[in-house]
Write an enzyme that holds these catalytic residues in place. Structure first.
Site, PDB file in Angstrom:
ATOM      1  N   LYS A  22       0.833  -1.208   0.000  1.00 54.66           N
ATOM      2  CA  LYS A  22       0.000   0.000   0.000  1.00 54.66           C
ATOM      3  C   LYS A  22       0.868   1.259   0.000  1.00 54.66           C
ATOM      4  O   LYS A  22       0.613   2.193  -0.756  1.00 54.66           O
ATOM      5  CB  LYS A  22      -0.920  -0.028   1.231  1.00 54.66           C
ATOM      6  CG  LYS A  22      -1.901   1.104   1.299  1.00 54.66           C
ATOM      7  CD  LYS A  22      -3.126   0.718   2.112  1.00 54.66           C
ATOM      8  CE  LYS A  22      -2.861   0.679   3.602  1.00 54.66           C
ATOM      9  NZ  LYS A  22      -2.639   2.021   4.194  1.00 54.66           N
ATOM     10  N   SER A  23       1.907   1.272   0.829  1.00 56.79           N
ATOM     11  CA  SER A  23       2.766   2.464   0.908  1.00 56.79           C
ATOM     12  C   SER A  23       3.461   2.717  -0.427  1.00 56.79           C
ATOM     13  O   SER A  23       3.546   3.857  -0.898  1.00 56.79           O
ATOM     14  CB  SER A  23       3.845   2.268   1.978  1.00 56.79           C
ATOM     15  OG  SER A  23       3.260   2.247   3.253  1.00 56.79           O
ATOM     16  N   GLY A  51      -5.041   7.667   4.868  1.00 55.25           N
ATOM     17  CA  GLY A  51      -4.185   8.608   5.582  1.00 55.25           C
ATOM     18  C   GLY A  51      -2.947   8.929   4.766  1.00 55.25           C
ATOM     19  O   GLY A  51      -2.553  10.097   4.637  1.00 55.25           O
ATOM     20  N   ARG A  99      -8.856  12.127  11.847  1.00 59.82           N
ATOM     21  CA  ARG A  99      -7.413  11.946  12.094  1.00 59.82           C
ATOM     22  C   ARG A  99      -6.651  13.272  12.028  1.00 59.82           C
ATOM     23  O   ARG A  99      -7.002  14.156  11.251  1.00 59.82           O
ATOM     24  CB  ARG A  99      -6.843  10.939  11.083  1.00 59.82           C
ATOM     25  CG  ARG A  99      -7.520   9.576  11.219  1.00 59.82           C
ATOM     26  CD  ARG A  99      -6.980   8.574  10.239  1.00 59.82           C
ATOM     27  NE  ARG A  99      -5.578   8.268  10.494  1.00 59.82           N
ATOM     28  CZ  ARG A  99      -4.858   7.460   9.723  1.00 59.82           C
ATOM     29  NH1 ARG A  99      -5.402   6.901   8.663  1.00 59.82           N
ATOM     30  NH2 ARG A  99      -3.605   7.221  10.004  1.00 59.82           N
ATOM     31  N   SER A 143       7.318   9.470  11.833  1.00 59.46           N
ATOM     32  CA  SER A 143       6.192   9.318  10.904  1.00 59.46           C
ATOM     33  C   SER A 143       6.656   9.450   9.474  1.00 59.46           C
ATOM     34  O   SER A 143       7.112  10.513   9.046  1.00 59.46           O
ATOM     35  CB  SER A 143       5.113  10.359  11.190  1.00 59.46           C
ATOM     36  OG  SER A 143       4.216  10.414  10.099  1.00 59.46           O
ATOM     37  N   GLN A 161       4.720   9.414   6.998  1.00 55.61           N
ATOM     38  CA  GLN A 161       3.783  10.259   6.256  1.00 55.61           C
ATOM     39  C   GLN A 161       4.195  11.726   6.360  1.00 55.61           C
ATOM     40  O   GLN A 161       4.203  12.451   5.367  1.00 55.61           O
ATOM     41  CB  GLN A 161       2.361  10.045   6.777  1.00 55.61           C
ATOM     42  CG  GLN A 161       1.864   8.634   6.484  1.00 55.61           C
ATOM     43  CD  GLN A 161       0.471   8.372   7.011  1.00 55.61           C
ATOM     44  OE1 GLN A 161      -0.088   9.167   7.756  1.00 55.61           O
ATOM     45  NE2 GLN A 161      -0.088   7.240   6.634  1.00 55.61           N
ATOM     46  N   ASP A 209       2.060  -0.926  11.901  1.00 59.47           N
ATOM     47  CA  ASP A 209       0.787  -1.410  11.355  1.00 59.47           C
ATOM     48  C   ASP A 209       0.492  -2.860  11.761  1.00 59.47           C
ATOM     49  O   ASP A 209      -0.620  -3.340  11.562  1.00 59.47           O
ATOM     50  CB  ASP A 209       0.784  -1.281   9.827  1.00 59.47           C
ATOM     51  CG  ASP A 209       0.749   0.185   9.403  1.00 59.47           C
ATOM     52  OD1 ASP A 209       0.349   1.034  10.213  1.00 59.47           O
ATOM     53  OD2 ASP A 209       1.131   0.473   8.249  1.00 59.47           O
ATOM     54  N   ARG A 237      -6.451   2.448  17.608  1.00 52.26           N
ATOM     55  CA  ARG A 237      -6.225   0.994  17.611  1.00 52.26           C
ATOM     56  C   ARG A 237      -5.942   0.430  19.001  1.00 52.26           C
ATOM     57  O   ARG A 237      -6.102  -0.770  19.205  1.00 52.26           O
ATOM     58  CB  ARG A 237      -5.091   0.631  16.637  1.00 52.26           C
ATOM     59  CG  ARG A 237      -5.547   0.735  15.199  1.00 52.26           C
ATOM     60  CD  ARG A 237      -4.507   0.272  14.196  1.00 52.26           C
ATOM     61  NE  ARG A 237      -5.084   0.337  12.860  1.00 52.26           N
ATOM     62  CZ  ARG A 237      -4.398   0.469  11.739  1.00 52.26           C
ATOM     63  NH1 ARG A 237      -3.067   0.537  11.787  1.00 52.26           N
ATOM     64  NH2 ARG A 237      -4.999   0.511  10.579  1.00 52.26           N
TER      65      ARG A 237
HETATM   66  C1  S3P Z   1       2.620   4.923   6.133  1.00 51.28           C
HETATM   67  C2  S3P Z   1       3.179   5.319   7.304  1.00 51.28           C
HETATM   68  C3  S3P Z   1       2.677   4.922   8.637  1.00 51.28           C
HETATM   69  C4  S3P Z   1       1.718   3.736   8.532  1.00 51.28           C
HETATM   70  C5  S3P Z   1       0.754   3.876   7.415  1.00 51.28           C
HETATM   71  C6  S3P Z   1       1.478   4.002   6.084  1.00 51.28           C
HETATM   72  C7  S3P Z   1       3.212   5.387   4.868  1.00 51.28           C
HETATM   73  O1  S3P Z   1       1.990   6.013   9.216  1.00 51.28           O
HETATM   74  O2  S3P Z   1       1.045   3.548   9.752  1.00 51.28           O
HETATM   75  O3  S3P Z   1      -0.108   2.753   7.343  1.00 51.28           O
HETATM   76  O4  S3P Z   1       2.915   4.820   3.797  1.00 51.28           O
HETATM   77  O5  S3P Z   1       3.991   6.353   4.908  1.00 51.28           O
HETATM   78  P1  S3P Z   1       2.793   7.177   9.994  1.00 51.28           P
HETATM   79  O6  S3P Z   1       3.732   7.777   9.055  1.00 51.28           O
HETATM   80  O7  S3P Z   1       1.740   8.176  10.403  1.00 51.28           O
HETATM   81  O8  S3P Z   1       3.419   6.507  11.165  1.00 51.28           O
END
Ligand code: S3P
Length: 426
Positions: free
Chosen positions: A5-6, A80, A108, A154, A156, A308, A339
């Protein structure tokens, strides 16, 4: 396995920003990919229909300065990663766009991403409540250079800043307390954009000092998602399958693989074979069989590398001898659901003794059948964690919404049924 997914999100975004035609395969065919692809189409990228079978998708990118104003809100659904990474992309683009999402995404926190982007010069108007979607982004170019220290690890936030630096032509440095997943850094390096990363006394630092004017098309094969594979490995470790389970062609990025270390510490025999390094990400197969499990401790040092998978550690803990303790994981409260509270309430609902902490939980393993009704809370990983537990004989767990799995693992229920020997357990 479904595509990662990432990496799916990142490759869709970078391909849309490239000059020319990108070729992507192995993409996740799921709700989150559809949301991000839809938003990128609305911003002008030419993206065909996402293939359901991982076959090649061609994307005609618009270039780093080519995004256009969308005519409608960008609805990122449950994603997210999609929403936060796009906030970064749009911050450095001369575009006005409003981003929104489903009830889970609208609850969120988003200011963790917008705050550094405001320092770079972007502007955000919150529609209802500060820190929550919907938000209107008014990007600008060039953005100011930024050196940012993030209080939580993070990927993200880090990726949003890197992408803002890329579209906004700004040099960026991000320091985080521990290294979070480094997919964006690897993909950018693969495209010839130098992103350096190294340990510093405050934690981990990533720097993109000299952003390019353009990026070349992306040629990328997305590996299987280790976070989705983890459900099947858990099912195998819990004895849900007659044979050990092997998942193939799964991403084995070391910033994502701590779940395998934890499984190992719980007593499972985990064997890993490296197949190749696909476009800068290590890829391989993982085999796990049924195991007598022991309780385990997971703390803040390890948390970013299995964030995750923590619902699964809790699910495994419910079936292990002794107590499993997860701490340093307050970030779990800001995922698709809270969670910590979802695992605590749902484990209790099926008869497990659990203690809740602000930053984690402690689970007392039991051999009693787990029976009861649980809530998915619009969270695919909560649904699948209880799907796996419930499918192990003689447990019997009813879940209120089975469809949430489509976000990251369409076909999850039939895969579990098949692995259980086709006897309709799931
Ligand atoms: C992700 C980063 C993680 C993870 C999310 C996917 C990403 O979140 O929990 O499912 O693809 O960069 P955080 O960056 O908020 O920890």
């Amino acid at each position: 396995m479904p595509g990662d997914k990432s990496l799916t999100q990142r490759s869709l975004i970078l391909a849309s920003l490239a000059n020319g035609r990108s070729r992507l395969s192995g993409l996740l065919y799921g709700g989150d990919s559809a949301s991000t692809a839809g938003a990128l189409r609305a911003l002008g990228a030419k993206i065909g229909k996402l293939p359901a079978d991982g076959s090649e998708l061609l994307i005609d990118g618009v270039g780093l300065e080519g995004l256009q104003d969308p005519t409608l809100d960008l609805d990122l659904g449950n994603s997210g990663t999609g929403s936060r990474l796009l906030l970064g992309v749009l911050a450095g683009s001369e575009v006005v766009a409003r981003i929104t999402g489903d009830t889970s995404l609208r609850s969120r926190p988003m200011a963790r991403v917008t705050e550094p982007l405001v320092h770079m010069g972007a502007n955000f108007d919150w529609s209802n409540e500060t820190d929550r979607l919907p938000v209107t982004v008014r990007g600008t170019r060039p953005l100011a250079d930024l050196a940012w220290t993030n209080l939580v690890a993070s990927a993200q936030v880090k990726s949003a800043i890197l992408l803002a630096g890329l579209t906004g032509g700004a040099s960026v440095t991000v320091t985080e307390p521990r290294q979070s997943r480094d997919h964006t850094e690897r993909m950018l390096n693969g495209l010839g954009v130098l992103v350096e990363q190294h340990e510093v006394s405050e934690g981990w630092r990533v720097a993109m000092i000299d952003p390019p004017d353009r990026i070349e098309p992306v040629d990328f094969i997305v590996p299987g998602d280790i976070s989705s594979a983890a459900f099947l490995l858990t099912f195998a470790a819990l004895g849900g399958t007659p044979e050990p389970v092997t998942v193939e062609s799964v991403g084995l990025n070391p910033t994502r693989s701590a779940f395998l270390d934890v499984l190992n510490r719980m007593g499972a025999e985990v064997s890993v074979e490296i197949e190749s390094s696909l476009s800068s990400e290590p890829v391989g197969s993982i085999t796990v069989g049924p195991t007598e499990l022991q309780g385990v401790e997971v703390g803040s040092l390890e948390v970013p590398r299995l964030i995750d998978e923590l619902p699964l550690v809790a699910a495994l803990g419910a079936r292990a001898h002794g107590v499993t303790v997860i701490t340093g994981a307050e970030e779990l409260r800001s995922k698709e659901s809270d969670r910590i509270s979802a695992m605590v309430d749902n484990l209790r609902a099926v008869g497990v003794r659990v203690e809740e902490y602000q930053d984690g939980l402690a689970i007392e393993g039991t051999e009693e059948p787990l029976i009861g009704a649980v809530e998915s809370r619009e969270d695919h990983r909560i649904t699948m964690a209880f799907g796996v537990l419930g499918a192990v004989n003689p447990n019997n767990i009813r879940i209120d919404d089975q469809r949430t799995v489509d976000v990251s693992f369409p076909g999850f229920w039939s895969v579990i049924d098949k692995l259980a020997g086709g006897i309709g357990r799931a």
